[in-house]
Design a protein around this motif. Structure first.
Motif, PDB file in Angstrom:
ATOM      1  N   GLY A  17       0.831  -1.193   0.000  1.00  0.00           N
ATOM      2  CA  GLY A  17       0.000   0.000   0.000  1.00  0.00           C
ATOM      3  C   GLY A  17       0.865   1.241   0.000  1.00  0.00           C
ATOM      4  N   LEU A  18       0.471   2.225  -0.786  1.00  0.00           N
ATOM      5  CA  LEU A  18       1.213   3.489  -0.898  1.00  0.00           C
ATOM      6  C   LEU A  18       0.263   4.647  -0.628  1.00  0.00           C
ATOM      7  CD1 LEU A  18       2.764   2.384  -4.245  1.00  0.00           C
ATOM      8  CD2 LEU A  18       4.131   2.824  -2.225  1.00  0.00           C
ATOM      9  N   GLU A  19       0.682   5.564   0.193  1.00  0.00           N
ATOM     10  CA  GLU A  19      -0.135   6.744   0.488  1.00  0.00           C
ATOM     11  C   GLU A  19       0.060   7.794  -0.601  1.00  0.00           C
ATOM     12  OE1 GLU A  19       0.414   8.110   4.489  1.00  0.00           O
ATOM     13  OE2 GLU A  19      -0.074   6.158   5.329  1.00  0.00           O
ATOM     14  N   LYS A  20      -0.337   7.411  -1.794  1.00  0.00           N
ATOM     15  CA  LYS A  20      -0.275   8.252  -2.992  1.00  0.00           C
ATOM     16  C   LYS A  20      -1.493   7.949  -3.832  1.00  0.00           C
ATOM     17  CE  LYS A  20       3.891  10.132  -2.625  1.00  0.00           C
ATOM     18  NZ  LYS A  20       4.109  11.565  -2.571  1.00  0.00           N
ATOM     19  N   THR A  21      -1.887   8.899  -4.676  1.00  0.00           N
ATOM     20  CA  THR A  21      -3.001   8.638  -5.584  1.00  0.00           C
ATOM     21  C   THR A  21      -2.564   7.625  -6.635  1.00  0.00           C
ATOM     22  OG1 THR A  21      -2.391  10.352  -7.175  1.00  0.00           O
ATOM     23  CG2 THR A  21      -3.838  11.019  -5.325  1.00  0.00           C
ATOM     24  N   VAL A  22      -3.532   6.953  -7.236  1.00  0.00           N
ATOM     25  CA  VAL A  22      -3.215   6.006  -8.288  1.00  0.00           C
ATOM     26  C   VAL A  22      -2.549   6.724  -9.461  1.00  0.00           C
ATOM     27  CG1 VAL A  22      -5.432   6.032  -9.522  1.00  0.00           C
ATOM     28  CG2 VAL A  22      -4.068   3.943  -9.482  1.00  0.00           C
ATOM     29  N   ALA A  23      -2.915   7.984  -9.691  1.00  0.00           N
ATOM     30  CA  ALA A  23      -2.285   8.760 -10.770  1.00  0.00           C
ATOM     31  C   ALA A  23      -0.795   8.947 -10.497  1.00  0.00           C
ATOM     32  CB  ALA A  23      -2.983  10.104 -10.948  1.00  0.00           C
ATOM     33  N   ASP A  24      -0.447   9.258  -9.250  1.00  0.00           N
ATOM     34  CA  ASP A  24       0.966   9.442  -8.894  1.00  0.00           C
ATOM     35  C   ASP A  24       1.749   8.129  -9.020  1.00  0.00           C
ATOM     36  OD1 ASP A  24       0.629  12.142  -8.333  1.00  0.00           O
ATOM     37  OD2 ASP A  24       0.383  11.819  -6.172  1.00  0.00           O
ATOM     38  N   VAL A  25       1.142   7.046  -8.520  1.00  0.00           N
ATOM     39  CA  VAL A  25       1.830   5.755  -8.553  1.00  0.00           C
ATOM     40  C   VAL A  25       1.984   5.272  -9.996  1.00  0.00           C
ATOM     41  CG1 VAL A  25       1.772   3.345  -7.790  1.00  0.00           C
ATOM     42  CG2 VAL A  25       1.030   5.164  -6.226  1.00  0.00           C
ATOM     43  N   PHE A  26       0.916   5.383 -10.795  1.00  0.00           N
ATOM     44  CA  PHE A  26       1.010   4.927 -12.183  1.00  0.00           C
ATOM     45  C   PHE A  26       1.977   5.795 -12.981  1.00  0.00           C
ATOM     46  CE2 PHE A  26       0.067   3.892 -16.508  1.00  0.00           C
ATOM     47  CZ  PHE A  26      -0.200   2.545 -16.461  1.00  0.00           C
ATOM     48  N   ASP A  27       2.026   7.076 -12.684  1.00  0.00           N
ATOM     49  CA  ASP A  27       2.973   7.954 -13.372  1.00  0.00           C
ATOM     50  C   ASP A  27       4.394   7.465 -13.149  1.00  0.00           C
ATOM     51  OD1 ASP A  27       3.576  10.473 -14.871  1.00  0.00           O
ATOM     52  OD2 ASP A  27       4.592  10.968 -12.984  1.00  0.00           O
ATOM     53  N   TYR A  28       4.723   7.168 -11.889  1.00  0.00           N
ATOM     54  CA  TYR A  28       6.081   6.743 -11.544  1.00  0.00           C
ATOM     55  C   TYR A  28       6.389   5.338 -12.069  1.00  0.00           C
ATOM     56  CZ  TYR A  28      10.317   5.940  -8.878  1.00  0.00           C
ATOM     57  OH  TYR A  28      11.612   5.663  -8.535  1.00  0.00           O
ATOM     58  N   VAL A  29       5.470   4.403 -11.813  1.00  0.00           N
ATOM     59  CA  VAL A  29       5.729   2.998 -12.137  1.00  0.00           C
ATOM     60  C   VAL A  29       5.395   2.673 -13.591  1.00  0.00           C
ATOM     61  CG1 VAL A  29       5.102   0.610 -11.558  1.00  0.00           C
ATOM     62  CG2 VAL A  29       5.348   2.307  -9.734  1.00  0.00           C
ATOM     63  N   GLY A  30       4.332   3.258 -14.129  1.00  0.00           N
ATOM     64  CA  GLY A  30       3.878   2.920 -15.477  1.00  0.00           C
ATOM     65  C   GLY A  30       4.437   3.822 -16.557  1.00  0.00           C
ATOM     66  N   PHE A  31       4.009   5.093 -16.532  1.00  0.00           N
ATOM     67  CA  PHE A  31       4.423   6.017 -17.594  1.00  0.00           C
ATOM     68  C   PHE A  31       5.936   6.206 -17.645  1.00  0.00           C
ATOM     69  CE2 PHE A  31      -0.018   7.755 -17.163  1.00  0.00           C
ATOM     70  CZ  PHE A  31      -0.448   7.313 -18.403  1.00  0.00           C
ATOM     71  N   HIS A  32       6.606   6.139 -16.483  1.00  0.00           N
ATOM     72  CA  HIS A  32       8.062   6.321 -16.435  1.00  0.00           C
ATOM     73  C   HIS A  32       8.786   5.020 -16.079  1.00  0.00           C
ATOM     74  CE1 HIS A  32       6.628  10.521 -16.134  1.00  0.00           C
ATOM     75  NE2 HIS A  32       7.641  10.689 -16.970  1.00  0.00           N
ATOM     76  N   PHE A  33       8.194   3.905 -16.491  1.00  0.00           N
ATOM     77  CA  PHE A  33       8.765   2.601 -16.188  1.00  0.00           C
ATOM     78  C   PHE A  33      10.207   2.484 -16.651  1.00  0.00           C
ATOM     79  CE2 PHE A  33       9.636  -1.859 -17.275  1.00  0.00           C
ATOM     80  CZ  PHE A  33       9.393  -2.459 -16.054  1.00  0.00           C
ATOM     81  N   PHE A  34      10.482   2.868 -17.880  1.00  0.00           N
ATOM     82  CA  PHE A  34      11.831   2.709 -18.423  1.00  0.00           C
ATOM     83  C   PHE A  34      12.850   3.577 -17.690  1.00  0.00           C
ATOM     84  CE2 PHE A  34       9.981   1.274 -22.729  1.00  0.00           C
ATOM     85  CZ  PHE A  34       9.964  -0.044 -22.311  1.00  0.00           C
ATOM     86  N   ASP A  35      12.435   4.719 -17.154  1.00  0.00           N
ATOM     87  CA  ASP A  35      13.340   5.566 -16.376  1.00  0.00           C
ATOM     88  C   ASP A  35      13.568   5.013 -14.974  1.00  0.00           C
ATOM     89  OD1 ASP A  35      13.486   7.495 -18.457  1.00  0.00           O
ATOM     90  OD2 ASP A  35      11.603   8.389 -17.755  1.00  0.00           O
ATOM     91  N   ASN A  36      12.500   4.483 -14.361  1.00  0.00           N
ATOM     92  CA  ASN A  36      12.541   4.160 -12.938  1.00  0.00           C
ATOM     93  C   ASN A  36      12.774   2.695 -12.601  1.00  0.00           C
ATOM     94  OD1 ASN A  36      12.155   6.866 -12.223  1.00  0.00           O
ATOM     95  ND2 ASN A  36       9.956   6.661 -12.532  1.00  0.00           N
ATOM     96  N   TYR A  37      12.464   1.793 -13.507  1.00  0.00           N
ATOM     97  CA  TYR A  37      12.628   0.359 -13.240  1.00  0.00           C
ATOM     98  C   TYR A  37      14.034   0.012 -12.742  1.00  0.00           C
ATOM     99  CZ  TYR A  37      13.090  -4.634 -14.318  1.00  0.00           C
ATOM    100  OH  TYR A  37      13.374  -5.977 -14.260  1.00  0.00           O
ATOM    101  N   PRO A  38      15.100   0.493 -13.381  1.00  0.00           N
ATOM    102  CA  PRO A  38      16.433   0.147 -12.878  1.00  0.00           C
ATOM    103  C   PRO A  38      16.713   0.706 -11.473  1.00  0.00           C
ATOM    104  CG  PRO A  38      16.573   0.986 -15.127  1.00  0.00           C
ATOM    105  CD  PRO A  38      15.174   1.250 -14.646  1.00  0.00           C
ATOM    106  N   LYS A  39      15.946   1.700 -11.040  1.00  0.00           N
ATOM    107  CA  LYS A  39      16.135   2.267  -9.699  1.00  0.00           C
ATOM    108  C   LYS A  39      15.570   1.357  -8.621  1.00  0.00           C
ATOM    109  CE  LYS A  39      15.827   6.959 -11.497  1.00  0.00           C
ATOM    110  NZ  LYS A  39      14.987   8.165 -11.559  1.00  0.00           N
ATOM    111  N   TRP A  40      14.452   0.657  -8.915  1.00  0.00           N
ATOM    112  CA  TRP A  40      13.875  -0.206  -7.881  1.00  0.00           C
ATOM    113  C   TRP A  40      14.258  -1.673  -8.059  1.00  0.00           C
ATOM    114  CZ3 TRP A  40       9.606   1.730 -11.053  1.00  0.00           C
ATOM    115  CH2 TRP A  40       8.974   0.763 -11.815  1.00  0.00           C
TER     116      TRP A  40
END
Length: 162
Positions: A17-40
């Protein structure tokens, strides 16, 4: 008849569970997957986007991961992309599939993120070790989710895994 179903994928799941809106979480994990995946996904030591943004069905990337001390290279493609709900990727040789599912609590800024990882083909000689493999998969997924939590919410963002 074999005691094992050789066509059945081996699936591991984890969620947080994340205390963020689904828009914020999807932006980070989905729309910016290629940027952020190697970070996590800290086991990824090399990562290359093979098709330019914007991300969507058909987007591809190549990765090299360290798995149990061995370098493992794979190319994967986004196979589903439903903003704010779900996206999935699958290796081009169809060895694995990974699905990210986003569920928002409409009463608060809270999102449940689930990742499932499917080994699509498990060799017969590995079937007796299914439980151990599933546990290892789920531990890796939980580590990734905790890394997402830290990166997205910060160490002191007031958000704890739920």
């Amino acid at each position: 008849m074999f005691a094992f179903d050789l066509s059945k994928p081996l699936i591991g799941k984890a969620d947080i569970g994340l205390e963020k809106t689904v828009a914020d979480v999807f932006d980070y994990v989905g729309f910016h997957f290629f940027d952020n995946y190697p970070k996590w996904a800290l086991e990824v030591i090399e990562f290359e986007v093979l098709q330019e943004q914007p991300i969507g069905v058909g987007s591809r990337a190549k990765q090299v991961r360290i798995e149990q001390g061995q370098k493992v290279e794979s190319t994967f493609e986004i196979t589903e992309f439903v903003p704010l709900q779900k996206f999935a990727l699958e290796s081009v040789n169809q060895e694995f599939r990974e699905v990210y599912t986003f569920k928002e609590n409409e009463e608060s800024d809270f999102t449940r993120l689930e990742i499932s990882f499917e080994l699509l083909h498990v060799d017969f000689f590995m079937r007796p070790f299914e439980k151990l493999i599933r546990v290892a998969i789920e531990e890796g997924l939980q580590n990734s989710l905790e890394n997402i939590l830290t990166l997205l919410c910060g160490h002191y963002g007031g958000s704890e895994p739920v």
